[in-house]
Design an enzyme around this catalytic site. Structure first.
Site, short mmCIF file in Angstrom:
data_model
loop_
_atom_site.label_atom_id
_atom_site.label_comp_id
_atom_site.label_asym_id
_atom_site.label_seq_id
_atom_site.Cartn_x
_atom_site.Cartn_y
_atom_site.Cartn_z
N GLU A 63 -51.17 21.86 -6.49
CA GLU A 63 -49.92 21.27 -6.99
C GLU A 63 -49.73 21.56 -8.48
O GLU A 63 -48.60 21.77 -8.93
CB GLU A 63 -49.93 19.75 -6.76
CG GLU A 63 -49.82 19.40 -5.28
CD GLU A 63 -49.85 17.89 -5.02
OE1 GLU A 63 -50.09 17.13 -5.97
OE2 GLU A 63 -49.63 17.50 -3.86
N HIS A 70 -42.65 25.79 -11.52
CA HIS A 70 -41.41 25.01 -11.41
C HIS A 70 -40.93 24.51 -12.77
O HIS A 70 -39.73 24.30 -12.96
CB HIS A 70 -41.59 23.88 -10.39
CG HIS A 70 -41.65 24.39 -8.98
ND1 HIS A 70 -40.83 23.95 -7.97
CD2 HIS A 70 -42.44 25.35 -8.42
CE1 HIS A 70 -41.12 24.60 -6.85
NE2 HIS A 70 -42.09 25.45 -7.10
N GLY A 85 -37.48 26.76 -20.34
CA GLY A 85 -38.68 27.47 -19.89
C GLY A 85 -39.86 26.54 -19.73
O GLY A 85 -39.72 25.42 -19.21
N ASP A 219 -57.96 34.84 -3.16
CA ASP A 219 -58.29 36.19 -2.70
C ASP A 219 -57.05 36.85 -2.11
O ASP A 219 -55.98 36.25 -2.07
CB ASP A 219 -59.43 36.15 -1.68
CG ASP A 219 -59.08 35.25 -0.49
OD1 ASP A 219 -57.88 34.97 -0.26
OD2 ASP A 219 -60.01 34.83 0.21
C1 HEM Z 1 -40.78 33.39 -5.86
C2 HEM Z 1 -40.55 32.60 -4.92
C3 HEM Z 1 -41.33 31.42 -4.45
C4 HEM Z 1 -40.94 30.63 -3.41
C5 HEM Z 1 -39.68 30.78 -2.58
C6 HEM Z 1 -41.96 29.63 -3.24
C7 HEM Z 1 -41.91 28.62 -2.29
C8 HEM Z 1 -42.91 27.71 -2.03
C9 HEM Z 1 -42.85 26.67 -1.04
C10 HEM Z 1 -41.66 26.38 -0.15
C11 HEM Z 1 -44.02 26.01 -1.06
C12 HEM Z 1 -44.42 24.83 -0.18
C13 HEM Z 1 -44.16 23.52 -0.89
C14 HEM Z 1 -44.38 22.34 0.05
O1 HEM Z 1 -43.74 22.29 1.11
O2 HEM Z 1 -45.20 21.47 -0.27
C15 HEM Z 1 -44.83 26.63 -2.07
C16 HEM Z 1 -46.10 26.24 -2.38
C17 HEM Z 1 -46.80 26.71 -3.46
N1 HEM Z 1 -46.35 27.63 -4.38
FE1 HEM Z 1 -44.70 28.77 -4.24
N2 HEM Z 1 -42.95 29.81 -4.16
C18 HEM Z 1 -42.61 30.88 -4.93
C19 HEM Z 1 -43.32 31.34 -6.01
C20 HEM Z 1 -44.44 30.73 -6.53
C21 HEM Z 1 -45.04 31.03 -7.80
C22 HEM Z 1 -44.53 32.07 -8.78
C23 HEM Z 1 -46.12 30.21 -7.95
C24 HEM Z 1 -47.11 30.08 -9.07
C25 HEM Z 1 -47.41 30.95 -9.93
C26 HEM Z 1 -46.21 29.43 -6.74
C27 HEM Z 1 -47.23 28.56 -6.46
C28 HEM Z 1 -47.31 27.78 -5.33
C29 HEM Z 1 -48.46 26.96 -4.99
C30 HEM Z 1 -49.79 26.90 -5.73
C31 HEM Z 1 -48.12 26.27 -3.82
C32 HEM Z 1 -48.99 25.28 -3.06
C33 HEM Z 1 -48.71 23.86 -3.46
C34 HEM Z 1 -49.63 22.90 -2.69
O3 HEM Z 1 -50.45 23.32 -1.89
O4 HEM Z 1 -49.49 21.69 -2.94
N3 HEM Z 1 -45.17 29.76 -5.92
N4 HEM Z 1 -44.14 27.66 -2.66
#
Ligand code: HEM
Ligand SMILES: *[C@@H]1O[C@H](CO)[C@@H](O)[C@H](O)[C@H]1NC(C)=O
Ligand SMILES: *[C@@H]1O[C@H](CO)[C@@H](O)[C@H](O)[C@H]1NC(C)=O
Ligand SMILES: *[C@@H]1O[C@H](CO)[C@@H](O)[C@H](O)[C@H]1NC(C)=O
Length: 357
Positions: A63, A70, A85, A219
């Protein structure tokens, strides 16, 4: 010779003769190249013990890593009102920003982080990026992210719709990310974060379903598994932003599925499948850029030395998971063949939910 160039030469000469910076002594016998970095050792001790449950790569780490994105992506090269930013606005103005649809679920980590940042008297913007960097260093095979300190604590709310959604088209995602300064290759590199990701809000009925079978490690497995032919939905119901996934229990984002197969991004995506080192170094570079969106690096102090060195991954090689073969890979890079990967033996695996910590 112009006044400007004389000035440049004189300042260079001054720089060359200046004494090397004195090491500052911090708590527990640690040293820092700049005294302002010392307090970050104390924040480190605190969050490793408390927030991250003794240095785990658990739910609060996932998170916290998501929160770095975000907060930071509330930024636009063309619209200064879009946001400041990496400025901590998602904590400052959580009553506004955590209600944006794309930020669903970020309120938990925001409320966990807020009192820790206040206790240590560090800005919310600094704290978010620090927590993400420390957190992901707890994941085997993880990156060692740069950490620059000194973001102001004064800012304004980011506008809605700066954060990409899994229902967005690749064109829309690349457009939004491009507007914040990222190339399509950098977008792919940033998605290495999804190697340690699970979802709670795409399909709330299957809380904690991971995006790949080795989500406890940073990984390249996610880059392989997102390319496997999708066969079923982990929760048996179809939700916006969800695509068919290849393994029982595994969640696949529609956006990841499309980016893996789009001609603009497929070759970069595939390049990480057999190159963990490249994946990590490109992730580090893109994150360094993301963490200072809205700032000038020259105004900040490099405290990267405080970030722990991550342990190695169990394996540096991604593999075709048991029960699948190379024929299940939907290779999508037109200019390079899909690399030969090991195929793990045994019956088809299923992916267990992330236990809440
Ligand atoms: C570019 C388009 C991206 C989209 C559309 C996207 C979308 C999402 C969505 C829908 C989730 C699930 C959230 C939930 O239902 O709890 C998620 C989880 C996550 N995202 Fe992305 N994401 C993107 C990029 C990124 C970037 C750039 C990062 C970080 C550098 C990131 C890091 C994460 C992480 C670490 C989770 C897991 C959160 C958890 O397990 O609690 N995402 N993302
Ligand atoms: C907290 O930080 C602010 C701004 O950096 C500083 O002005 C203030 O003196 C600090 N307060 C304490 C209690 O250290
Ligand atoms: C940052 O702003 C918040 C909210 O106004 C405040 O509670 C906190 O103490 C401030 N932190 C610093 C370092 O100034
Ligand atoms: C989805 O359906 C499969 C096959 O019928 C079943 O084994 C599985 O338990 C179901 N999953 C959920 C979360 O209901």
């Amino acid at each position: 010779m112009s006044f400007k160039s004389i000035f440049a030469i004189v300042s260079l000469a001054l720089l060359a003769t200046a004494a090397p910076p004195k090491k500052a002594t911090c708590s527990n016998g640690r040293t820092a190249s700049n005294a302002v970095c010392c307090k970050w050792f104390d924040v480190l001790d605190d969050i490793q013990e408390g927030l991250f449950d003794g240095g785990e790569c658990g739910e609060e780490v996932h998170e916290s890593l998501r929160l770095t994105f975000h907060d930071a992506i509330g930024f636009s090269k063309t619209n200064p009102k879009a946001g400041g930013g990496a400025d901590g606005s998602i904590i400052h103005f959580s009553d506004i920003e955590t209600n944006y649809h794309a930020n669903l679920g970020t309120d938990d980590i925001v409320e966990l982080q807020r009192p820790i940042a206040i206790k240590h008297n560090v800005s919310f913007g600094d704290f978010i990026q620090f927590a993400g960097a420390v957190g992901v260093s707890n994941c085997g095979g993880g990156p060692r992210l740069q950490f620059l300190a000194g973001r102001s604590n004064n800012t304004f709310p980011a506008q809605d719709l700066t954060v990409p959604e899994p229902t967005d088209s690749v064109t829309k995602i690349l457009g939004r990310m491009g507007d914040a300064g990222f190339s399509s290759n950098e977008v792919v590199a940033l998605l290495a974060s999804h190697s340690v990701a699970a979802q709670d809000h795409i399909d709330p009925a299957i809380h904690g379903s991971p995006f790949d079978s080795t989500f406890s490690e940073f990984d390249a497995q996610v880059f392989v598994e997102v390319l496997l032919k999708g066969t079923a939905l982990p929760g048996n119901t179809s939700n916006p932003g969800e695509a068919l996934s290849p393994l029982p229990g595994e969640m696949r984002l529609q956006s990841d599925a499309l980016i893996a197969r789009d001609p603009r991004t497929a070759c970069e995506w595939q390049s990480f499948v057999d190159n963990h080192a490249s994946m990590v170094s490109k992730f580090e570079a893109a994150m360094a850029k993301m963490a200072i969106l809205g700032h000038n690096a020259h105004d900040l102090v490099d405290c990267s030395e405080v970030i722990p060195v991550p342990s190695k991954a169990k394996s540096n090689f991604a593999a075709i998971p048991a029960g699948k073969t190379l024929a299940d890979i939907e290779a999508s890079c037109k200019t390079k063949p899909f690399p030969k990967l090991a195929v793990l033996p045994g019956p088809e695996i299923s992916v267990a939910p992330v236990p809440p910590s």
